[in-house]
Design a protein around this motif. Structure first.
Motif, PDB file in Angstrom:
ATOM      1  N   GLN A 101       0.797  -1.224   0.000  1.00  0.00           N
ATOM      2  CA  GLN A 101       0.000   0.000   0.000  1.00  0.00           C
ATOM      3  C   GLN A 101       0.840   1.289   0.000  1.00  0.00           C
ATOM      4  N   PRO A 102       1.868   1.413   0.838  1.00  0.00           N
ATOM      5  CA  PRO A 102       2.668   2.650   0.771  1.00  0.00           C
ATOM      6  C   PRO A 102       3.324   2.849  -0.597  1.00  0.00           C
ATOM      7  N   SER A 103       3.755   1.757  -1.220  1.00  0.00           N
ATOM      8  CA  SER A 103       4.366   1.859  -2.548  1.00  0.00           C
ATOM      9  C   SER A 103       3.358   2.341  -3.582  1.00  0.00           C
ATOM     10  N   ILE A 104       2.130   1.871  -3.478  1.00  0.00           N
ATOM     11  CA  ILE A 104       1.063   2.318  -4.392  1.00  0.00           C
ATOM     12  C   ILE A 104       0.830   3.819  -4.224  1.00  0.00           C
ATOM     13  N   GLU A 105       0.659   4.237  -2.993  1.00  0.00           N
ATOM     14  CA  GLU A 105       0.355   5.652  -2.720  1.00  0.00           C
ATOM     15  C   GLU A 105       1.492   6.566  -3.173  1.00  0.00           C
ATOM     16  N   ILE A 106       2.726   6.176  -2.877  1.00  0.00           N
ATOM     17  CA  ILE A 106       3.873   7.008  -3.254  1.00  0.00           C
ATOM     18  C   ILE A 106       4.049   7.032  -4.771  1.00  0.00           C
ATOM     19  N   ALA A 107       3.884   5.885  -5.428  1.00  0.00           N
ATOM     20  CA  ALA A 107       4.024   5.833  -6.884  1.00  0.00           C
ATOM     21  C   ALA A 107       3.028   6.762  -7.565  1.00  0.00           C
ATOM     22  N   ILE A 108       1.792   6.714  -7.124  1.00  0.00           N
ATOM     23  CA  ILE A 108       0.764   7.572  -7.729  1.00  0.00           C
ATOM     24  C   ILE A 108       1.053   9.048  -7.432  1.00  0.00           C
ATOM     25  N   ALA A 109       1.446   9.350  -6.206  1.00  0.00           N
ATOM     26  CA  ALA A 109       1.766  10.741  -5.849  1.00  0.00           C
ATOM     27  C   ALA A 109       2.941  11.269  -6.674  1.00  0.00           C
ATOM     28  N   ARG A 110       3.985  10.470  -6.842  1.00  0.00           N
ATOM     29  CA  ARG A 110       5.153  10.896  -7.631  1.00  0.00           C
ATOM     30  C   ARG A 110       4.783  11.097  -9.099  1.00  0.00           C
ATOM     31  N   HIS A 111       3.958  10.215  -9.614  1.00  0.00           N
ATOM     32  CA  HIS A 111       3.537  10.347 -11.009  1.00  0.00           C
ATOM     33  C   HIS A 111       2.756  11.651 -11.203  1.00  0.00           C
ATOM     34  N   ARG A 112       1.873  11.946 -10.279  1.00  0.00           N
ATOM     35  CA  ARG A 112       1.093  13.194 -10.379  1.00  0.00           C
ATOM     36  C   ARG A 112       2.000  14.419 -10.264  1.00  0.00           C
ATOM     37  N   GLN A 113       3.005  14.352  -9.409  1.00  0.00           N
ATOM     38  CA  GLN A 113       3.957  15.453  -9.302  1.00  0.00           C
ATOM     39  C   GLN A 113       4.715  15.641 -10.615  1.00  0.00           C
ATOM     40  N   MET A 114       5.124  14.528 -11.225  1.00  0.00           N
ATOM     41  CA  MET A 114       5.840  14.615 -12.496  1.00  0.00           C
ATOM     42  C   MET A 114       4.960  15.211 -13.584  1.00  0.00           C
ATOM     43  N   LYS A 115       3.690  14.809 -13.615  1.00  0.00           N
ATOM     44  CA  LYS A 115       2.773  15.365 -14.613  1.00  0.00           C
ATOM     45  C   LYS A 115       2.585  16.870 -14.400  1.00  0.00           C
ATOM     46  N   ALA A 116       2.479  17.282 -13.138  1.00  0.00           N
ATOM     47  CA  ALA A 116       2.331  18.711 -12.831  1.00  0.00           C
ATOM     48  C   ALA A 116       3.577  19.481 -13.266  1.00  0.00           C
ATOM     49  N   LEU A 117       4.747  18.905 -13.040  1.00  0.00           N
ATOM     50  CA  LEU A 117       5.991  19.554 -13.462  1.00  0.00           C
ATOM     51  C   LEU A 117       6.081  19.630 -14.983  1.00  0.00           C
ATOM     52  N   GLU A 118       5.650  18.587 -15.671  1.00  0.00           N
ATOM     53  CA  GLU A 118       5.646  18.621 -17.136  1.00  0.00           C
ATOM     54  C   GLU A 118       4.746  19.737 -17.647  1.00  0.00           C
ATOM     55  N   THR A 119       3.604  19.911 -17.028  1.00  0.00           N
ATOM     56  CA  THR A 119       2.681  20.987 -17.412  1.00  0.00           C
ATOM     57  C   THR A 119       3.316  22.346 -17.152  1.00  0.00           C
ATOM     58  N   GLU A 120       3.956  22.478 -16.006  1.00  0.00           N
ATOM     59  CA  GLU A 120       4.613  23.737 -15.662  1.00  0.00           C
ATOM     60  C   GLU A 120       5.734  24.068 -16.645  1.00  0.00           C
ATOM     61  N   VAL A 121       6.535  23.077 -17.001  1.00  0.00           N
ATOM     62  CA  VAL A 121       7.617  23.286 -17.964  1.00  0.00           C
ATOM     63  C   VAL A 121       7.049  23.692 -19.320  1.00  0.00           C
ATOM     64  N   ARG A 122       5.958  23.040 -19.737  1.00  0.00           N
ATOM     65  CA  ARG A 122       5.315  23.384 -20.998  1.00  0.00           C
ATOM     66  C   ARG A 122       4.820  24.836 -20.968  1.00  0.00           C
ATOM     67  N   ASP A 123       4.210  25.249 -19.856  1.00  0.00           N
ATOM     68  CA  ASP A 123       3.730  26.630 -19.718  1.00  0.00           C
ATOM     69  C   ASP A 123       4.886  27.625 -19.763  1.00  0.00           C
ATOM     70  N   ILE A 124       5.964  27.304 -19.076  1.00  0.00           N
ATOM     71  CA  ILE A 124       7.140  28.184 -19.074  1.00  0.00           C
ATOM     72  C   ILE A 124       7.707  28.290 -20.485  1.00  0.00           C
ATOM     73  N   HIS A 125       7.770  27.171 -21.182  1.00  0.00           N
ATOM     74  CA  HIS A 125       8.276  27.169 -22.553  1.00  0.00           C
ATOM     75  C   HIS A 125       7.404  28.058 -23.448  1.00  0.00           C
ATOM     76  N   GLU A 126       6.089  27.947 -23.308  1.00  0.00           N
ATOM     77  CA  GLU A 126       5.185  28.786 -24.108  1.00  0.00           C
ATOM     78  C   GLU A 126       5.383  30.261 -23.789  1.00  0.00           C
ATOM     79  N   ARG A 127       5.555  30.574 -22.511  1.00  0.00           N
ATOM     80  CA  ARG A 127       5.779  31.977 -22.136  1.00  0.00           C
ATOM     81  C   ARG A 127       7.110  32.484 -22.696  1.00  0.00           C
ATOM     82  N   LEU A 128       8.128  31.625 -22.685  1.00  0.00           N
ATOM     83  CA  LEU A 128       9.423  32.002 -23.239  1.00  0.00           C
ATOM     84  C   LEU A 128       9.310  32.256 -24.734  1.00  0.00           C
ATOM     85  N   GLU A 129       8.589  31.389 -25.438  1.00  0.00           N
ATOM     86  CA  GLU A 129       8.396  31.580 -26.877  1.00  0.00           C
ATOM     87  C   GLU A 129       7.638  32.881 -27.150  1.00  0.00           C
TER      88      GLU A 129
END
Length: 191
Positions: A109-137
């Protein structure tokens, strides 16, 4: 929260026990696979929060399947093998957790919860990087438009910036992009 999970395990008894354990803990098992290729297809069609993959499976092993689905959902490798080489391969393939059999729910169970939380954090960071890239362009386009105005109309940098900003205030993003690209082409031809 009831996370949606795809389980891929080629041994029917282990798969059924795992599913029973997950459902008993409040998780929703949306699909089950007997090989890695099937797991990839099920993950793509069901869009779960997590895929639990055995390493040794027919058709496509769990680590190879993880490589193909890592961007879709979190991946947890569940296996009887703990060799360093397999752990490294799983990590490189994008697995967020690695659990060795036999296991208990309190270990899983802890591995499930942490894996899902880390994946969501990575997705949020990918979105943030994409937004920053668009603003830079956008910023680059503003600077190009400003430069064109400075050259074409003999304006100072603050005057050109003011003209550009005033124009942008009247445009939406798509119109601005078209304007800036057109101005850039004009400048390359005539200035």
């Amino acid at each position: 929260m009831s996370y949606r999970i795809v389980v891929a395990e080629d041994e029917a008894l282990i798969r059924m026990d795992l599913i029973e354990m997950l459902v008993g803990a409040g998780y929703q098992v949306v699909a089950e696979a007997t090989n890695g290729a099937e797991a990839v297809e099920l993950v793509k069609s069901h869009q779960p929060d997590l895929a639990i993959l055995d390493v040794k499976m027919p058709v496509l092993d769990g680590i190879s399947a993880a490589e193909q689905i890592q961007g879709v959902c979190a991946v947890l490798i569940l296996t009887a093998f703990s060799q360093k080489e397999l752990i490294e391969r799983a990590s490189e393939a994008g697995a967020m957790a690695y659990v060795v059999k036999p296991f208990t729910l309190s270990e899983l169970q802890p591995s499930i919860e942490i894996a899902i939380a880390r994946h969501r954090q990575m997705k949020a960071l990918e979105t943030e990087v994409r937004d920053i890239h668009e603003r830079l362009e956008t910023r680059k386009l503003i600077d190009r438009a400003k430069g064109i105005l400075m050259g074409a109309l003999n304006l100072s940098e603050p005057e050109a910036f003011k003209e550009t900003i005033e124009f942008l205030a009247m445009c939406n993003q798509e119109q601005f992009d078209e304007y800036a690209i057109g101005a850039w082409k004009f400048a390359r031809e005539f200035i």
